[in-house]
Design a protein around this motif. Structure first.
Motif, PDB file in Angstrom:
ATOM      1  N   GLY A   1       0.790  -1.220   0.000  1.00  0.00           N
ATOM      2  CA  GLY A   1       0.000   0.000   0.000  1.00  0.00           C
ATOM      3  C   GLY A   1       0.823   1.271   0.000  1.00  0.00           C
ATOM      4  N   SER A   2       2.068   1.169  -0.467  1.00  0.00           N
ATOM      5  CA  SER A   2       2.888   2.375  -0.445  1.00  0.00           C
ATOM      6  C   SER A   2       3.889   2.337  -1.572  1.00  0.00           C
ATOM      7  N   TYR A   3       4.414   3.464  -1.967  1.00  0.00           N
ATOM      8  CA  TYR A   3       5.637   3.457  -2.744  1.00  0.00           C
ATOM      9  C   TYR A   3       6.381   4.774  -2.605  1.00  0.00           C
ATOM     10  N   LEU A   4       7.639   4.736  -3.056  1.00  0.00           N
ATOM     11  CA  LEU A   4       8.553   5.864  -2.887  1.00  0.00           C
ATOM     12  C   LEU A   4       8.391   6.843  -4.031  1.00  0.00           C
ATOM     13  N   GLN A   5       8.352   8.123  -3.658  1.00  0.00           N
ATOM     14  CA  GLN A   5       8.322   9.164  -4.698  1.00  0.00           C
ATOM     15  C   GLN A   5       9.427  10.158  -4.370  1.00  0.00           C
ATOM     16  N   ASP A   6       9.654  11.103  -5.270  1.00  0.00           N
ATOM     17  CA  ASP A   6      10.527  12.219  -4.900  1.00  0.00           C
ATOM     18  C   ASP A   6      10.010  13.490  -5.546  1.00  0.00           C
ATOM     19  N   ASP A   7      10.333  14.613  -4.923  1.00  0.00           N
ATOM     20  CA  ASP A   7       9.860  15.904  -5.422  1.00  0.00           C
ATOM     21  C   ASP A   7      10.590  16.247  -6.724  1.00  0.00           C
ATOM     22  N   ARG A   8       9.872  16.102  -7.819  1.00  0.00           N
ATOM     23  CA  ARG A   8      10.454  16.251  -9.152  1.00  0.00           C
ATOM     24  C   ARG A   8      11.072  17.628  -9.385  1.00  0.00           C
ATOM     25  N   ASP A   9      10.399  18.673  -8.862  1.00  0.00           N
ATOM     26  CA  ASP A   9      10.870  20.044  -9.097  1.00  0.00           C
ATOM     27  C   ASP A   9      12.241  20.296  -8.498  1.00  0.00           C
ATOM     28  N   LEU A  10      12.571  19.522  -7.469  1.00  0.00           N
ATOM     29  CA  LEU A  10      13.841  19.776  -6.786  1.00  0.00           C
ATOM     30  C   LEU A  10      14.974  18.889  -7.277  1.00  0.00           C
ATOM     31  N   ARG A  11      14.653  17.977  -8.209  1.00  0.00           N
ATOM     32  CA  ARG A  11      15.646  16.976  -8.601  1.00  0.00           C
ATOM     33  C   ARG A  11      16.995  17.550  -9.024  1.00  0.00           C
ATOM     34  N   ASN A  12      16.993  18.404 -10.040  1.00  0.00           N
ATOM     35  CA  ASN A  12      18.264  18.938 -10.548  1.00  0.00           C
ATOM     36  C   ASN A  12      19.000  19.771  -9.524  1.00  0.00           C
ATOM     37  N   GLU A  13      18.214  20.608  -8.853  1.00  0.00           N
ATOM     38  CA  GLU A  13      18.787  21.499  -7.850  1.00  0.00           C
ATOM     39  C   GLU A  13      19.521  20.688  -6.784  1.00  0.00           C
ATOM     40  N   ARG A  14      18.862  19.662  -6.290  1.00  0.00           N
ATOM     41  CA  ARG A  14      19.438  18.872  -5.199  1.00  0.00           C
ATOM     42  C   ARG A  14      20.669  18.083  -5.656  1.00  0.00           C
ATOM     43  N   GLN A  15      20.626  17.652  -6.926  1.00  0.00           N
ATOM     44  CA  GLN A  15      21.787  16.895  -7.424  1.00  0.00           C
ATOM     45  C   GLN A  15      23.028  17.782  -7.380  1.00  0.00           C
ATOM     46  N   LYS A  16      22.865  19.058  -7.793  1.00  0.00           N
ATOM     47  CA  LYS A  16      23.998  19.994  -7.774  1.00  0.00           C
ATOM     48  C   LYS A  16      24.472  20.228  -6.344  1.00  0.00           C
ATOM     49  N   GLN A  17      23.524  20.132  -5.405  1.00  0.00           N
ATOM     50  CA  GLN A  17      23.858  20.406  -4.014  1.00  0.00           C
ATOM     51  C   GLN A  17      24.415  19.185  -3.288  1.00  0.00           C
ATOM     52  N   LYS A  18      24.654  18.121  -4.037  1.00  0.00           N
ATOM     53  CA  LYS A  18      25.172  16.863  -3.478  1.00  0.00           C
ATOM     54  C   LYS A  18      24.194  16.279  -2.463  1.00  0.00           C
ATOM     55  N   LEU A  19      22.888  16.491  -2.718  1.00  0.00           N
ATOM     56  CA  LEU A  19      21.843  15.917  -1.887  1.00  0.00           C
ATOM     57  C   LEU A  19      21.064  14.906  -2.715  1.00  0.00           C
ATOM     58  N   GLU A  20      20.616  13.834  -2.085  1.00  0.00           N
ATOM     59  CA  GLU A  20      19.833  12.849  -2.827  1.00  0.00           C
ATOM     60  C   GLU A  20      18.459  13.458  -3.143  1.00  0.00           C
ATOM     61  N   PRO A  21      17.702  12.847  -4.066  1.00  0.00           N
ATOM     62  CA  PRO A  21      16.358  13.371  -4.351  1.00  0.00           C
ATOM     63  C   PRO A  21      15.547  13.486  -3.057  1.00  0.00           C
ATOM     64  N   ALA A  22      14.571  14.389  -3.066  1.00  0.00           N
ATOM     65  CA  ALA A  22      13.750  14.586  -1.867  1.00  0.00           C
ATOM     66  C   ALA A  22      12.750  13.440  -1.766  1.00  0.00           C
ATOM     67  N   TYR A  23      13.236  12.300  -1.277  1.00  0.00           N
ATOM     68  CA  TYR A  23      12.410  11.094  -1.197  1.00  0.00           C
ATOM     69  C   TYR A  23      11.313  11.231  -0.166  1.00  0.00           C
ATOM     70  N   GLN A  24      10.169  10.702  -0.507  1.00  0.00           N
ATOM     71  CA  GLN A  24       9.058  10.661   0.432  1.00  0.00           C
ATOM     72  C   GLN A  24       8.147   9.506   0.025  1.00  0.00           C
ATOM     73  N   PHE A  25       7.441   8.985   0.998  1.00  0.00           N
ATOM     74  CA  PHE A  25       6.553   7.855   0.718  1.00  0.00           C
ATOM     75  C   PHE A  25       5.114   8.298   0.575  1.00  0.00           C
ATOM     76  N   MET A  26       4.417   7.521  -0.234  1.00  0.00           N
ATOM     77  CA  MET A  26       2.983   7.710  -0.375  1.00  0.00           C
ATOM     78  C   MET A  26       2.345   6.515   0.317  1.00  0.00           C
ATOM     79  N   LEU A  27       1.222   6.737   0.986  1.00  0.00           N
ATOM     80  CA  LEU A  27       0.533   5.640   1.666  1.00  0.00           C
ATOM     81  C   LEU A  27      -0.900   5.574   1.174  1.00  0.00           C
ATOM     82  N   ARG A  28      -1.302   4.390   0.791  1.00  0.00           N
ATOM     83  CA  ARG A  28      -2.629   4.225   0.198  1.00  0.00           C
ATOM     84  C   ARG A  28      -3.418   3.203   1.011  1.00  0.00           C
TER      85      ARG A  28
END
Lengths: 473, 147
Positions: free
Chosen positions: B54-81
């Motif tokens: 009932g769940s899966y992993l997502q990440d905030d798409r808008d922040l993807r490139n920005e975070r990569q440059k910042q040496k941060l992993e994608p902004a992972y978050q879970f969805m619960l259904r």
């Protein structure tokens, strides 16, 4: 620390026949200027030593008084000896070896300037990459970089508004006779953000302001100390007015712009001809006005790739990896304290050091403040970094810090120490370093089944054997 | 006679079937990776299994490139259904979901055409509580409602 204790203790020996001289290195922004040097000078004489040459107290800008002292000591020593002429040039040759140095900084080009904190963070930490090409400068992991920053021109303009001097007037900025316009010199050459006791006292002598003269009178030390805290030159001039008959006289009592030191965050073996830094932006409010860290805000707000920064290398023999690459290392580096450990791990990746490594990192929020996260993940994957533990204090209701993580794994931590691991702490001196230090003692006490005093002695012995090193600020 | 439209297509099972088979009854390495504090994400295989829970992993798409440059992993978050039996939710169940979405999620609550509640933005180490708390009221109370 122990030498000072021993010398001042009851078991200190008689020093009859010992010839000495003290060169005290200090910072006049501290309440007690060169206090340790003064104590040593007094004590060595008390114990029967003979003073070769009078003590020299130096502020941050120590080159001239220090070489004056050195020459004085050498000539005192060689009084009556024929080799005196040979002795002096030898001292100078070693200074002339490097073209670029603290007194002759290299203008390094900025290659990259990134804010490492994610959007929404309360913090702002800049990752700087500078080019060392053509400098001849080298460094080792654990060394620091000194930067000579410039003041914020807005702050200088606000200061000039309070003064009657012409901003374009030419003034002499140093003993070498270098000339610059007043405004430019206040930006590049002088410290205007810290009020030292010495500055206020000298201003009082040149000023006609009665309140100021009152403030520096003996008996008002507490008031003076309180006044200096959180205030800068602009506050001072607004409160007590200007001093001196000319712009030249005005700047004559200002301290030369001091360099700021930052632990180096890269290894030459991984990034030849480059030096990386991790700089936390300092912004705070004091006495109703927003304040900015001189160097950190220069780097955060005004530095672009292509700009030049005057820098030098400050070697640090007290923060070095173990000579044996098989020795395990434990690194504790919350916040910007993580910088030198990036240098250590990069170095170990290149040299293929086999010793296991354990890093503790902490900050406010996982999502936005995990500095260099993807790099640590990669190193964990490849095994250069054996273990990593993190603590994000504001992610949960109860605050967790690196010391919590250390305590949770006290058994394994102690095992590493038994195996000969060296421990490193880097970062905040005020709270973190003390808390972590105490946690180490607790762990040694608990897992080593020792008394508190024995655990303390154990840690001290590690320190003597260079197995416990700290780079704290 | 079997309706030919209902026959399974010919060919080997898809690779997700292999993942399921290897997974020790849909456990995978979830037990371990959900505890890892260095990343807020989970490996791909485990994410495919999460869907069954009932769940899966997502990440905030808008922040993807920005975070990569910042040496941060994608902004992972879970969805619960959470699926409601018969598509029926009691007010008490709604309130539980609302509370969980505000406390552990990003404050939004969606209703889907598949009769589910969906909440987003849950950090990996915050998953246990909303997971458990949404199971009980939504399953057992639904059953009671049916009866």
């Amino acid at each position: 620390m122990s030498f000072h204790e021993y010398l001042h203790g009851r078991r200190a020996p008689s020093l009859e026949g010992l010839r000495f001289s003290v060169l005290a290195l200090g910072d006049s922004s501290y309440e007690f200027f060169c206090e340790t040097g003064k104590q040593f000078d007094k004590r060595l004489e008390e114990l029967g030593g003979t003073r070769l040459f009078p003590r020299m107290d130096c502020d941050l800008d120590y080159d001239e008084p220090a070489s004056e002292w050195l020459e004085g000591v050498i000539s005192s020593l060689s009084e009556g000896q024929v080799n005196s002429a040979a002795a002096v040039p030898a001292a100078k040759a070693s200074v002339g070896d490097q073209t670029y140095s603290r007194t002759n900084p290299f203008k390094a080009e900025v290659l990259e300037n990134i804010n490492l904190n994610g959007r929404g963070s309360n913090k702002e930490t800049h990752h700087l990459e500078l080019s060392l090409e053509g400098s001849g400068l080298t460094f080792e992991p654990g060394d620091s970089l000194g930067i000579y920053p410039k003041n914020d021109s807005d702050l200088v303009d606000m200061l000039l508004m309070e003064l009657d001097w012409d901003p374009e007037e030419t003034i002499k900025v140093n003993k070498q006779g270098e000339l610059r316009q007043l405004r430019e010199s206040l930006i590049s050459d002088f410290e205007i953000t810290v009020l030292t006791k010495s500055l206020i006292e000298q201003a009082a002598l040149l000023s006609g302001n009665e309140d100021l003269k009152e403030l520096v009178k003996p008996g008002n030390e507490e008031r003076l100390k309180e006044y200096r805290e959180g205030r800068d030159l602009l506050d001072f001039v607004r409160d007590f007015g200007s001093w001196g008959e000319s712009a030249q006289e005005f700047v004559s009592i200002l301290r030369k712009m001091p360099a700021r030191l930052y632990s180096i965050a890269s290894s030459l073996s991984a990034y030849p001809d480059e030096v990386h830094l991790t700089i936390g932006a300092v912004r705070y409010e004091s006495h109703g006005r927003e304040r900015k860290g001189v160097c950190s805000i220069l780097c955060a707000d005004r530095l672009q790739p292509g700009d030049l920064l005057p820098i030098y290398i400050q070697h640090n023999q007290n923060f070095k990896q173990p000579k044996n690459p098989d020795t395990p290392i434990i690194m504790v580096g919350p916040g910007t304290g993580i910088a030198p450990f990036r240098s250590f791990i990069q170095d170990r990746e290149e040299s293929e050091a086999k010793g296991k490594t354990w890093l503790f990192f902490g900050d406010q929020h996982f999502v936005t403040d995990f500095l260099y996260q993807t790099e640590w993940q990669k190193w964990l994957e490849t095994g250069v970094l054996t273990k990593m533990d993190v603590a994000f204090s504001r992610d949960t209701d109860e605050k967790v810090y690196v010391q919590n993580r250390m305590r949770e794994q006290s058994k394994e931590l102690y095992e590493w120490i038994q195996e000969g691991a060296a421990i490193y702490i880097c970062g905040d001196e005020k709270n973190m370093a003390h808390d972590v230090h105490n946690t180490l003692i607790e762990i040694i006490e608990k897992e080593g089944n020792m008394s508190h005093a024995n655990a303390q002695a154990y840690l001290e012995e590690m320190q003597q054997n260079k197995r416990y090193q700290r780079d704290v600020y | 006679m079997v309706n030919p439209l209902l026959k399974a297509p010919a060919g080997p099972p898809s690779d997700v079937e292999q993942i399921k088979e290897r997974s020790d009854y849909l456990r995978g390495t979830l037990g371990k990776v959900m505890q890892d504090r260095i990343s807020a994400g989970i490996p791909d295989d485990d994410n495919r299994l999460m869907k069954h829970h009932g769940s899966y992993l997502q990440d905030d798409r808008d922040l993807r490139n920005e975070r990569q440059k910042q040496k941060l992993e994608p902004a992972y978050q879970f969805m619960l259904r959470v699926r409601m039996a018969g598509g029926v939710a009691q007010p008490s169940q709604w309130l539980v979901m609302d509370d969980l979405a505000q406390k552990y999620g990003n404050g939004t609550l969606k209703l889907t055409t598949r009769q589910t509640f969906q909440m987003h933005g849950i950090l990996k180490w915050n998953m246990k509580k909303p997971f458990r708390k949404s199971m009980l009221p939504c399953w057992t109370q639904s059953l009671h409602a049916e009866m």
